[in-house]
Design a protein around this motif. Structure first.
Motif, mmCIF file in Angstrom:
data_model
loop_
_atom_site.group_PDB
_atom_site.id
_atom_site.type_symbol
_atom_site.label_atom_id
_atom_site.label_comp_id
_atom_site.label_asym_id
_atom_site.label_seq_id
_atom_site.Cartn_x
_atom_site.Cartn_y
_atom_site.Cartn_z
ATOM 1 N N VAL A 129 2.578 -3.424 -10.723
ATOM 2 C CA VAL A 129 3.862 -2.735 -10.856
ATOM 3 C C VAL A 129 4.278 -2.270 -9.464
ATOM 4 N N THR A 130 5.487 -2.595 -9.079
ATOM 5 C CA THR A 130 5.992 -2.215 -7.759
ATOM 6 C C THR A 130 7.226 -1.346 -7.901
ATOM 7 N N ASP A 131 7.580 -0.654 -6.817
ATOM 8 C CA ASP A 131 8.802 0.145 -6.847
ATOM 9 C C ASP A 131 9.998 -0.748 -6.555
ATOM 10 N N SER A 132 11.163 -0.135 -6.430
ATOM 11 C CA SER A 132 12.390 -0.910 -6.246
ATOM 12 C C SER A 132 12.419 -1.671 -4.926
ATOM 13 N N LYS A 133 11.535 -1.302 -3.995
ATOM 14 C CA LYS A 133 11.472 -1.982 -2.690
ATOM 15 C C LYS A 133 10.311 -2.965 -2.606
#
Length: 291
Positions: free
Chosen positions: A33-37
């Motif tokens: 899971v990654t953030d918006s960046k």
């Protein structure tokens, strides 16, 4: 290891929430899971079809007790969830900000709105019967009364664009009326949902009333739509193509289906009573009158 404190970093292990417990996926799979960046945040469990079936079993087991609870009791439990969330606002604000690429102020507004939504639906718990039932005028020496009853086990696809407020907006109205749910969390931003599970587990909500799975929405929704012991589908997080396939599968046992929310849906808007009434059946009782 932090050079200043000499401590090792302790990374959180996220797990599924099924039957009031926190199992890993039976497949042992995880996904990043990654953030918006695109920065890595955590590994989330990649739930399987077997996990989905286990969640349905847990939801069905919990249905009798939850649907049989008084409306007042269900409302109190939803209010307790809001209380627990209020104490963890900072955590959820940080998770929503990372998941959706929001500023701290906007993420805080989303979290506050989600907490308020639990309170709003809690207030409806003992009032929904007033708008979904009543005494019917009939001709003859009898009267009849219509009253709402929960549909049963509802499979819910969480909105893809609103990882927390949208999630709460589809879970709360389903359970406050006595249904139990199996939720497929937002695919690319499941962490707020998995953290919500920790709140639900400590808020007097009976195990199995809400079951939360993370993973691929299409992979999880197919077995849920075809499952003979699922009574209804909320397709809030499905695109048009997936929704069409799921509706076809749901027709096999005449599941009640709530179509996907529009892509432009504003989850901050007044929710109204639509979702409260979406998964209710009407029972009418006839009673003779003495003459």
């Amino acid at each position: 290891m932090s050079e200043l404190t000499g401590r090792l970093s302790v990374f959180k292990t996220y797990k599924l929430y099924v039957g009031g417990k926190f199992p890993r996926s039976e497949s042992g799979r995880v996904y990043e899971v990654t953030d918006s960046k695109g920065t890595w945040l955590a590994n989330a469990p990649l739930a399987s079809r077997k996990d989905a079936r286990d969640a349905v079993v847990a939801a069905r087991k919990a249905f009798g007790g939850w649907s049989g609870a008084t409306a007042y009791n269900r409302g109190q439990i939803l209010y307790r969830i809001a209380e627990m969330l209020e104490g963890r606002r900072d955590q959820f604000t940080a998770e929503v900000a990372a998941a959706e690429g929001l500023s701290k102020a906007k993420a805080t507004a989303q979290v506050d709105a989600a907490i308020d939504r639990w309170v709003w639906y809690a207030g409806w718990s003992d009032k929904v019967a007033q708008i979904a039932g009543g005494t019917n005028p009939v001709a003859g020496p009898y009267f009849n009364v219509s009253a709402p009853e929960p549909t049963g086990v509802v499979a819910v696809l969480a909105p893809q664009e609103s990882s927390f407020l949208g999630l709460v907006s589809v879970i709360a109205p389903a359970i406050v009326t006595g249904n139990t749910v199996v939720v497929a969390a937002t695919e690319n931003a499941p962490l707020p949902a998995l953290s919500l599970a920790e709140v639900l587990a400590t808020s007097d909500l009976p195990g199995g009333v809400v079951n939360i799975l993370s993973g691929r929405t299409a992979e999880l929704s197919a077995p849920l739509a075809a499952h003979q012991d699922v009574n209804a589908l909320d397709l809030a997080g499905a695109d048009d193509e997936l929704a069409k396939d799921l509706e076809t599968a749901a027709a096999d046992n005449l599941k009640r289906v709530l179509r996907p929310a529009p892509a432009s849906a504003d989850w901050t808007a007044d929710p109204g009573t639509g979702r409260l009434l979406a998964f209710l059946e009407t029972k009418t009782v006839w009673h003779p009158m003495g003459v």
